[in-house]
Every structure is written in structure tokens, then in C-alpha cells.
Enzyme design. Structure first.
Site, PDB file in Angstrom:
ATOM      1  CB  SER A 227      -1.377  -0.322   1.684  1.00 35.69           C
ATOM      2  OG  SER A 227      -1.758   0.626   0.810  1.00 35.69           O
ATOM      3  CD  GLU A 345      -4.973  -3.765  -4.064  1.00 33.72           C
ATOM      4  OE1 GLU A 345      -5.495  -3.437  -3.164  1.00 33.72           O
ATOM      5  OE2 GLU A 345      -3.720  -4.563  -4.461  1.00 33.72           O
ATOM      6  CG  HIS A 460      -5.211  -2.595   0.252  1.00 35.48           C
ATOM      7  ND1 HIS A 460      -4.185  -2.557  -0.538  1.00 35.48           N
ATOM      8  CD2 HIS A 460      -4.923  -1.811   1.035  1.00 35.48           C
ATOM      9  CE1 HIS A 460      -3.685  -1.222  -0.567  1.00 35.48           C
ATOM     10  NE2 HIS A 460      -4.452  -0.661   0.317  1.00 35.48           N
TER      11      HIS A 460
END
Length: 557
Positions: A227, A345, A460
Site C-alpha cells: 500500500s 483491492e 487489500h
């Protein structure tokens, strides 16, 4: 629930992976002499790997960035006398403590949850180094950069002991200033910004000077992150300040184009100034006003801001030009690069963090359109309504029910933020002549059952558990997931050693070439090519249209 967990544990045990918990007993207290002084850590046994790991927590790589050092470049740490205790987790950097703890609990690979404090004095790193009874060659070094949108996160949420033990590598997890303390910029010499990125460079410099004392090879450093950590890795690959400080790079679900970067930091500065009561007539006065705020006041100012309120900026130092310009001009630190994304995601954790309207059961089209309009600004600042129309029609317009509307909306946000950004960066690095390996992680963890809705696949951050060997530290995984974790760890560590993830017993991972070949990572793996080809072409054309419109407007002025 307990019965289900015991069943999963026995499944793994029958696969020959024993005692999944690093014991944590401090039977051994290893000492290391660094360039700044001696440190005393502790030893843990990773039973599944049949190896012990020496752990050193909270090693300072810079002076505390407080007082006059707030909004300043990091300075080398002060040497100390005697032996420094390195058996306690350092505080995480200044952030929303509730959000930081929530994220830590959600992504940690440990069995136990670590209660983290916050402090502006936070420039520390943790080192995990495998124990050996014989003198060995220097070991490859992994440097983990945590995620959290540049506003939250902590090094101590990630336990590097399983990765170190199984694959005989040194693992370092680093911290960097976040939020206002980390990225505040006035767009001029009074506060250039990117303090958090400069902290990452300082940590890498410390590693170059000191990791040899922990059996690490300063000539074989792989930076990896997820991330905002993946964005940070991508940024370091572009920055001249980081040249020579690392030798391979891995960006998981984040690259330095399109998100967490602005060329107009003044707008951010004005919002922060208003929240702080520091609306001054000059940059110098604004910076001085913010420097005078106490740590508690800085925390309160942070709590007034929205979730994703700050970005890195064009400072002329860390970023001599914008990331997009550096990429297009091939001004890139030439290193082998793994880049990848997960197949959902924007499935669960991010919409919840961003306080989306309830979407589990589906969404109405009018609500989806409103959400799309606000979130497109994350990818395309000031996107005109005709752009919103194009994206809406591509992803949502043909949806026949509320569930399809929801799924279309989530994909319409994930694709530009993560997937297309990753593909763009991969193409630039490939075209610059650097080895690139691309992946899509597809496995929905069994631990998501009953917690995360069924429509969410690999959310994610879901891959982190497998990179860091969570099945061997926390349990709560199936036999197949333990095998998947070992597979991912082998790919990553082969890459750290050789600049190529391939090795014996692994499905071949093709290099990213003009056919855009990549690896699908699930309980089984297979090679594929041209990820989301039609959608990527849509975003490529849309990006070109937006940039063309901006150039035309600029010319008209």
C-alpha cells in the site's frame, strides 16, 4: 470458533509443520555492537522452521524529530554508552491512535495483538536475524516499509521472525514520520515536505552502515512494502537520494503514480493551517506556528482531518521532478522490480476506512454515481463530469442488480488506484530495460470466513500474511495456506538473492515483457498475460484524454 481453529491447526500439524508459535522466551539475550553503541535483544524459536531468530527492537536510526527538528531532515542518532535494551516495541509515529491500532490488529502476522503507543519520537527500526552456530556468509537483507496511506501504521505490526527463520535472511522493519509531521509542505524552502521519505532514506543509510553487525549484507538489500509502503518503494526507486542504498525492490498494492502525490501542496497546507488555527500571512510564520504545537495538539489536529488528507509532494530534493516525469524520462534507479496487486483491492478494508455508505447487500445506481464522483478525485484531481460519465458507463451502467452495481463501483475505484497504476509503472521499468516481475494475488484467506463478505476475494493487504509467514506464527490457516505462504516466501527470497523469483519446485514466473506476462498467485499458481487487458486500455485512453485536455487548457491560458 475454538473448535474450528483447533481443526485448522491439526490440519497444518498433520502436514508436518509443527508448533506454529514463536515461543517468545528470552532464554538468550544476544548483544550486538553497532556504530552508535551496543544493543541487547532477545531470541525466539520459530519451531516450524526449526531455527531460532535474534530480535532487536526499537533501534534508533535518527535523532528524535522533535522541537526544532519537526519539519526538518532527519539527523544521525546520538551514540550511547553502555548496552541499550532492544527488547521492547518502539512507539508508532504520530497518528490517529484508534485507526493505527485497528490497522495493526487487522494486518499483524502474530498470534497476539501488540498494544502500540504513539509518539513523535518514533524513528526506530526492528531487526530479525537468524541464529547460526557456524560462521556463514553475509545474508540478504529485506527492509519492510509499512503501509497506512502515509498517515498511519507501525513497523512493529509485522513480525519478521518466520521469514528470517525459514529462508535465512535478515529482516528489518522501519518507521517513518506520518501525516502532518511526515509530509507537511508549504511548497517552498520553509517546509519542503517529504520528511517521511527522507526518514526512509536515513533508515537505508543506517542499514548500509550497520547491518553487517547483524550478519546482513549491505550489498544485497531488497526494499519491500505494501500500500503506502509499496508507494514508498516505488518512490525510492525514482529518487536520486536513494541510489545505491538498495539493490532490488518489491511494491505490493501501491506505486508512486496517481496516488499519494501532489504538485500543489499549498492546498493541503491551507487545510492543515485552518485545523491548527495557524492561518498566517507567510510560509515561515505558518511553519513556526505548527512547530510550537505540542505533541498532544498535533494529535488533535490530525483527528480533525479526513482519512486520506496528505500526500508526498514535488520538493526538488527527494523528487527532483514528478514521479510521472521521472518515469517517462527513464530517470530510474536500475534495479530488478516485483510489482503486484490483489484481485479485490477495494473490497472491504479500504471502503470501511473511507466510511463508504453501507454496501454489503449492494448499492443503488444513484448512490454509486455519487461515490464514484468523489473517489475519482483520488486518481484524477478535478475530474470533469464527462470523465465520471465515461467511468460510470464502463463499470456500472450495464449492471442489472444492486450487487453488480456494488461490484462495478468497487472495481472502478480499485482499477485506476492500484491496477492501472501498477501496470503503468511496470511498463516504464520494462521499457527502461530493468527486469520486472508482475503478479496478481488471488487467494481469499480462510480466516475471512464470517468476517469479510463472500463477494470479497483477495482484499487489500491480504497477501501480507503469506509474505510474512502468518500460518507459522498465528495458526488459523489451512494446510494449503501454509504451503502457499512457503511458496510466496520462496519467490520473494529467491528474488532477494538473485534478482529472479524462480527456483526449484516453484511454478515458473515469467518476466514482464511486451506480452505483459505475469503470475497468478493462488493456492496453485499459473502464468498468464495482459492482466485486465480491456480495462487497462480503457484507463490508458482516458488518462491520455485527461492529460491532453489539461495541456490544451494550459496552452489556452
Amino acid at each position: 470458533m475454538a473448535t474450528e481453529k483447533n481443526t485448522l491447526l491439526s490440519l497444518i500439524l498433520t502436514a508436518g509443520i509443527t508448533a506454529l508459535v514463536a515461543t517468545g522466551q528470552k532464554a538468550e539475550q544476544p548483544e550486538v555492537v553497532t556504530n552508535y553503541g551496543s544493543v541487547r535483544g532477545y531470541q525466539v524459536k520459530v519451531n516450524a522452521a526449526e531455527r531460532s531468530v535474534n530480535v532487536f527492537l526499537g533501534l534508533p536510526f535518527a535523532k528524535p524529530p522533535v522541537g526544532p527538528l519537526r519539519f526538518s531532515e532527519p539527523q544521525p542518532p546520538e551514540p550511547w554508552k553502555g548496552v541499550r535494551d532492544a527488547a521492547s516495541y518502539p512507539p508508532m509515529c504520530l497518528q490517529d491512535k484508534v485507526l493505527g491500532q485497528y490497522l495493526s490488529d487487522a494486518i499483524t502476522n502474530r498470534k497476539e495483538k501488540v498494544r502500540l503507543q504513539i509518539s513523535e519520537d518514533c524513528l526506530y527500526l526492528n531487526v530479525y536475524t537468524p541464529v547460526s552456530t557456524e560462521e556463514q556468509e553475509k545474508l540478504p537483507v529485506f527492509v519492510w516499509i509499512h503501509g497506512g496511506g502515509l498517515v498511519s501504521g507501525a513497523a512493529s505490526s509485522y513480525d519478521g521472525s518466520a521469514l528470517a527463520a525459514f529462508d535465512n535472511v535478515v529482516v528489518v522493519t522501519i518507521q517513518y514520520r506520518l501525516g502532518i509531521a511526515g509530509y507537511f509542505s508549504t511548497g517552498d524552502k520553509h517546509a519542503r515536505g517529504n520528511w517521511g521519505y527522507l526518514d526512509q532514506v536515513a533508515a537505508l543509510q543506517w542499514i548500509q552502515e550497520n547491518i553487517i553487525h547483524f550478519r546482513g549484507d549491505p550489498g544485497s538489500v531488497t526494499i519491500f512494502g505494501e500500500s503506502a509502503g509499496g508507494v514508498s518503494v516505488s518512490a525510492l526507486v525514482l529518487s536520486p537520494l536513494a541510489k545505491g542504498l538498495f539493490h532490488k525492490a518489491i511494491s505490493e498494492s501501491g506505486t508512486a503514480v496517481r496516488i499519494l502525490f501532489t504538485e500543489q501542496p499549498e492546498e493541503q497546507a491551507q487545510r492543515i493551517a485552518a485545523a491548527a488555527g495557524c492561518e498566517k500571512s507567510s510560509s515561515a510564520a505558518l511553519v513556526e506556528c505548527l512547530r510550537e504545537k505540542t505533541e498532544a495538539e498535533m494529535e488533535q489536529i490530525t483527528l480533525k482531518m479526513p482519512p486520506m488528507f496528505i500526500s508526498a509532494s514535488l520538493d526538488g530534493v527527494f523528487f527532483p521532478k514528478s514521479p510521472r516525469q521521472l518515469l517517462s524520462e527513464k530517470v530510474i534507479n536500475a534495479v530488478p522490480y516485483i510489482i503486484g496487486v490483489n484481485n479485490c483491492e477495494f473490497g472491504w478494508i479500504l471502503p470501511r476506512m473511507m466510511k463508504f455508505p453501507e454496501f454489503t447487500e449492494g448499492l443503488e445506481k444513484d448512490v454509486a454515481r455519487q461515490v464514484l464522483q468523489s473517489t475519482l478525485a483520488l486518481s484524477f484531481k478535478g475530474a470533469p463530469s464527462d470523465i465520471v460519465d465515461l467511468v460510470y458507463n464502463e463499470y456500472i451502467g450495464v449492471a442489472e442488480n444492486r450487487a453488480q452495481v456494488r461490484d462495478g463501483l468497487l472495481d472502478s475505484i480499485a482499477d485506476p488506484l492500484f491496477v492501472f497504476s501498477a501496470v503503468e509503472v511496470a511498463r516504464h521499468h520494462r521499457d527502461a530495460g530493468n527486469p520486472v516481475y508482475f503478479y496478481e494475488f488471488q487467494h481469499r484467506p480462510s480466516s475471512a470466513a464470517g468476517v469479510v463478505p463472500e463477494f470479497v476475494k483477495a482484499d487489500h493487504a491480504d497477501e501480507i500474511a503469506f509474505v510474512f509467514g502468518k500460518p507459522f506464527l498465528a495458526g488459523n490457516a489451512t494446510e494449503e495456506e501454509a504451503k502457499l505462504s512457503r511458496t510466496v516466501m520462496k519467490y520473494w527470497t529467491n528474488f532477494a538473492r538473485n534478482g529472479n523469483p524462480n527456483g526449484e519446485g516453484l511454478v515458473h514466473w515469467p518476466q514482464y515483457d511486451m506480452d505483459e506476462r505475469y503470475l497468478e498467485i493462488d493456492l496453485t499458481q499459473k502464468a498468464a498475460k495482459k492482466l485486465k487487458e480491456r480495462k487497462m486500455e480503457f484507463w490508458m485512453q482516458l488518462t491520455e484524454q485527461i492529460m491532453s485536455d489539461r495541456r490544451r487548457k494550459h496552452t489556452d491560458l
